[in-house]
Scaffold this motif. Structure first.
Motif, PDB file in Angstrom:
ATOM      1  N   LEU A  17      23.161  11.546  57.700  1.00 35.55           N
ATOM      2  CA  LEU A  17      22.888  12.498  58.773  1.00 35.55           C
ATOM      3  C   LEU A  17      21.445  13.003  58.710  1.00 35.55           C
ATOM      4  CD1 LEU A  17      26.241  14.493  58.754  1.00 35.55           C
ATOM      5  CD2 LEU A  17      25.482  12.807  60.441  1.00 35.55           C
ATOM      6  N   THR A  18      20.903  13.116  57.515  1.00 37.45           N
ATOM      7  CA  THR A  18      19.504  13.519  57.363  1.00 37.45           C
ATOM      8  C   THR A  18      18.584  12.426  57.888  1.00 37.45           C
ATOM      9  OG1 THR A  18      20.036  14.883  55.434  1.00 37.45           O
ATOM     10  CG2 THR A  18      17.738  14.236  55.704  1.00 37.45           C
ATOM     11  N   TRP A  19      18.896  11.182  57.579  1.00 31.50           N
ATOM     12  CA  TRP A  19      18.085  10.062  58.067  1.00 31.50           C
ATOM     13  C   TRP A  19      18.124   9.952  59.588  1.00 31.50           C
ATOM     14  CZ3 TRP A  19      20.865   6.660  53.993  1.00 31.50           C
ATOM     15  CH2 TRP A  19      20.261   6.851  52.732  1.00 31.50           C
ATOM     16  N   HIS A  20      19.193  10.465  60.179  1.00 31.90           N
ATOM     17  CA  HIS A  20      19.363  10.412  61.635  1.00 31.90           C
ATOM     18  C   HIS A  20      19.337  11.825  62.214  1.00 31.90           C
ATOM     19  CE1 HIS A  20      20.922   6.571  60.168  1.00 31.90           C
ATOM     20  NE2 HIS A  20      20.485   6.092  61.315  1.00 31.90           N
ATOM     21  N   ALA A  21      18.402  12.608  61.745  1.00 36.76           N
ATOM     22  CA  ALA A  21      18.297  14.018  62.150  1.00 36.76           C
ATOM     23  C   ALA A  21      18.232  14.152  63.667  1.00 36.76           C
ATOM     24  CB  ALA A  21      17.066  14.645  61.511  1.00 36.76           C
ATOM     25  N   GLY A  22      18.991  15.101  64.173  1.00 37.23           N
ATOM     26  CA  GLY A  22      19.000  15.359  65.603  1.00 37.23           C
ATOM     27  C   GLY A  22      19.922  14.461  66.391  1.00 37.23           C
ATOM     28  N   GLN A  23      20.475  13.453  65.746  1.00 38.80           N
ATOM     29  CA  GLN A  23      21.402  12.540  66.414  1.00 38.80           C
ATOM     30  C   GLN A  23      22.828  12.841  65.972  1.00 38.80           C
ATOM     31  OE1 GLN A  23      20.463   8.472  65.553  1.00 38.80           O
ATOM     32  NE2 GLN A  23      18.315   8.676  66.100  1.00 38.80           N
ATOM     33  N   THR A  24      23.744  12.687  66.893  1.00 40.02           N
ATOM     34  CA  THR A  24      25.150  12.799  66.536  1.00 40.02           C
ATOM     35  C   THR A  24      25.587  11.443  65.996  1.00 40.02           C
ATOM     36  OG1 THR A  24      25.521  14.424  68.271  1.00 40.02           O
ATOM     37  CG2 THR A  24      27.455  13.322  67.391  1.00 40.02           C
ATOM     38  N   CYS A  25      26.163  11.452  64.802  1.00 43.57           N
ATOM     39  CA  CYS A  25      26.589  10.211  64.156  1.00 43.57           C
ATOM     40  C   CYS A  25      28.105  10.198  64.013  1.00 43.57           C
ATOM     41  CB  CYS A  25      25.947  10.094  62.772  1.00 43.57           C
ATOM     42  SG  CYS A  25      24.149  10.099  62.808  1.00 43.57           S
ATOM     43  N   THR A  26      28.682   9.037  64.162  1.00 36.42           N
ATOM     44  CA  THR A  26      30.128   8.920  64.065  1.00 36.42           C
ATOM     45  C   THR A  26      30.556   8.532  62.654  1.00 36.42           C
ATOM     46  OG1 THR A  26      30.188   6.565  64.633  1.00 36.42           O
ATOM     47  CG2 THR A  26      30.246   8.144  66.477  1.00 36.42           C
ATOM     48  N   VAL A  27      31.808   8.804  62.378  1.00 39.27           N
ATOM     49  CA  VAL A  27      32.399   8.402  61.105  1.00 39.27           C
ATOM     50  C   VAL A  27      32.295   6.894  60.943  1.00 39.27           C
ATOM     51  CG1 VAL A  27      34.630   8.151  59.938  1.00 39.27           C
ATOM     52  CG2 VAL A  27      33.948  10.380  60.859  1.00 39.27           C
ATOM     53  N   GLU A  28      32.541   6.167  62.016  1.00 38.52           N
ATOM     54  CA  GLU A  28      32.501   4.707  61.959  1.00 38.52           C
ATOM     55  C   GLU A  28      31.109   4.200  61.588  1.00 38.52           C
ATOM     56  OE1 GLU A  28      33.898   6.468  64.481  1.00 38.52           O
ATOM     57  OE2 GLU A  28      35.975   6.041  63.930  1.00 38.52           O
ATOM     58  N   GLU A  29      30.061   4.825  62.142  1.00 42.18           N
ATOM     59  CA  GLU A  29      28.690   4.430  61.798  1.00 42.18           C
ATOM     60  C   GLU A  29      28.427   4.603  60.305  1.00 42.18           C
ATOM     61  OE1 GLU A  29      25.460   6.275  64.098  1.00 42.18           O
ATOM     62  OE2 GLU A  29      27.002   6.787  65.569  1.00 42.18           O
ATOM     63  N   ILE A  30      28.809   5.767  59.804  1.00 41.33           N
ATOM     64  CA  ILE A  30      28.573   6.078  58.390  1.00 41.33           C
ATOM     65  C   ILE A  30      29.375   5.133  57.500  1.00 41.33           C
ATOM     66  CG2 ILE A  30      28.848   7.842  56.600  1.00 41.33           C
ATOM     67  CD1 ILE A  30      28.368   9.936  58.897  1.00 41.33           C
ATOM     68  N   ALA A  31      30.636   4.950  57.834  1.00 37.57           N
ATOM     69  CA  ALA A  31      31.504   4.078  57.036  1.00 37.57           C
ATOM     70  C   ALA A  31      30.988   2.641  57.047  1.00 37.57           C
ATOM     71  CB  ALA A  31      32.932   4.142  57.567  1.00 37.57           C
ATOM     72  N   THR A  32      30.563   2.172  58.198  1.00 40.36           N
ATOM     73  CA  THR A  32      30.045   0.806  58.309  1.00 40.36           C
ATOM     74  C   THR A  32      28.759   0.646  57.505  1.00 40.36           C
ATOM     75  OG1 THR A  32      31.040   0.521  60.496  1.00 40.36           O
ATOM     76  CG2 THR A  32      29.201  -0.953  59.930  1.00 40.36           C
ATOM     77  N   PHE A  33      27.850   1.618  57.633  1.00 43.22           N
ATOM     78  CA  PHE A  33      26.580   1.543  56.923  1.00 43.22           C
ATOM     79  C   PHE A  33      26.787   1.439  55.412  1.00 43.22           C
ATOM     80  CE2 PHE A  33      22.922   3.403  54.761  1.00 43.22           C
ATOM     81  CZ  PHE A  33      21.898   2.651  55.295  1.00 43.22           C
ATOM     82  N   PHE A  34      27.691   2.280  54.866  1.00 41.30           N
ATOM     83  CA  PHE A  34      27.904   2.301  53.417  1.00 41.30           C
ATOM     84  C   PHE A  34      29.016   1.349  52.955  1.00 41.30           C
ATOM     85  CE2 PHE A  34      25.891   6.541  53.952  1.00 41.30           C
ATOM     86  CZ  PHE A  34      24.822   6.349  53.104  1.00 41.30           C
ATOM     87  N   ARG A  35      29.659   0.683  53.916  1.00 48.20           N
ATOM     88  CA  ARG A  35      30.769  -0.241  53.604  1.00 48.20           C
ATOM     89  C   ARG A  35      31.884   0.462  52.838  1.00 48.20           C
ATOM     90  NH1 ARG A  35      26.608  -4.679  51.671  1.00 48.20           N
ATOM     91  NH2 ARG A  35      25.765  -5.232  53.690  1.00 48.20           N
ATOM     92  N   ILE A  36      32.289   1.604  53.387  1.00 50.66           N
ATOM     93  CA  ILE A  36      33.391   2.375  52.798  1.00 50.66           C
ATOM     94  C   ILE A  36      34.423   2.675  53.874  1.00 50.66           C
ATOM     95  CG2 ILE A  36      32.038   3.360  50.911  1.00 50.66           C
ATOM     96  CD1 ILE A  36      31.563   5.846  52.512  1.00 50.66           C
ATOM     97  N   SER A  37      35.564   3.139  53.466  1.00 47.76           N
ATOM     98  CA  SER A  37      36.675   3.397  54.365  1.00 47.76           C
ATOM     99  C   SER A  37      36.366   4.533  55.341  1.00 47.76           C
ATOM    100  CB  SER A  37      37.915   3.763  53.535  1.00 47.76           C
ATOM    101  OG  SER A  37      38.874   4.419  54.322  1.00 47.76           O
ATOM    102  N   ALA A  38      36.622   4.280  56.631  1.00 45.26           N
ATOM    103  CA  ALA A  38      36.437   5.317  57.647  1.00 45.26           C
ATOM    104  C   ALA A  38      37.404   6.474  57.414  1.00 45.26           C
ATOM    105  CB  ALA A  38      36.628   4.730  59.040  1.00 45.26           C
TER     106      ALA A  38
END
Length: 134
Positions: A17-38
């Motif tokens: 979320l810090t890397w994408h400051a000002g943007q709304t990020c989804t759980v799916e984006e975060i999970a996909t980026f880190f390859r972890i369970s949504a």
């Protein structure tokens, strides 16, 4: 001290979320980026929202965003909110051990724990994220 996977995912999510400051990020984006369970990220984000680190919105344009600037979020606070910070049980309670009265180990470990947390309190989420935007 050993951090739980839950805390690890919380820190990763906050970094994202810090890397994408000002943007709304989804759980799916975060999970996909880190390859972890949504599902895990969802639980982490709910806890982060309850603790006041993120604001979340449901629905079509839903997602999460940092609730305050990363410069104001200290690693020590995050760890305290997610972990039990104690090297030994006797550091947080009295009368746990029969040698407590004469124990030097308790004093040394308490000082080490204090110094470790002081160091973590100096580190902000901005420091951890660095200048990189992934």
């Amino acid at each position: 001290m050993h951090l739980t996977l839950f805390t690890d995912y919380a820190l990763r999510s906050l970094l994202y979320l810090t890397w994408h400051a000002g943007q709304t990020c989804t759980v799916e984006e975060i999970a996909t980026f880190f390859r972890i369970s949504a599902d895990h990220v969802t639980k982490v984000m709910q806890h982060l929202a309850r603790q006041g680190y993120v604001r979340s919105r449901r629905g079509r344009n839903g997602g999460a965003i940092l609730a305050r600037p990363p410069e104001e979020m200290r690693l020590g606070d995050i760890l305290r909110d997610f972990e039990s910070i104690s090297l030994l049980d006797c550091l947080n309670a009295d009368n746990v051990c029969v040698i407590e009265v004469a124990c030097r180990l308790k004093r040394v470990l308490a000082e080490g724990q204090r110094r470790m947390m002081d160091y973590f309190d100096e580190q902000t989420l901005r420091d951890l994220a660095g200048p990189a935007r992934l």
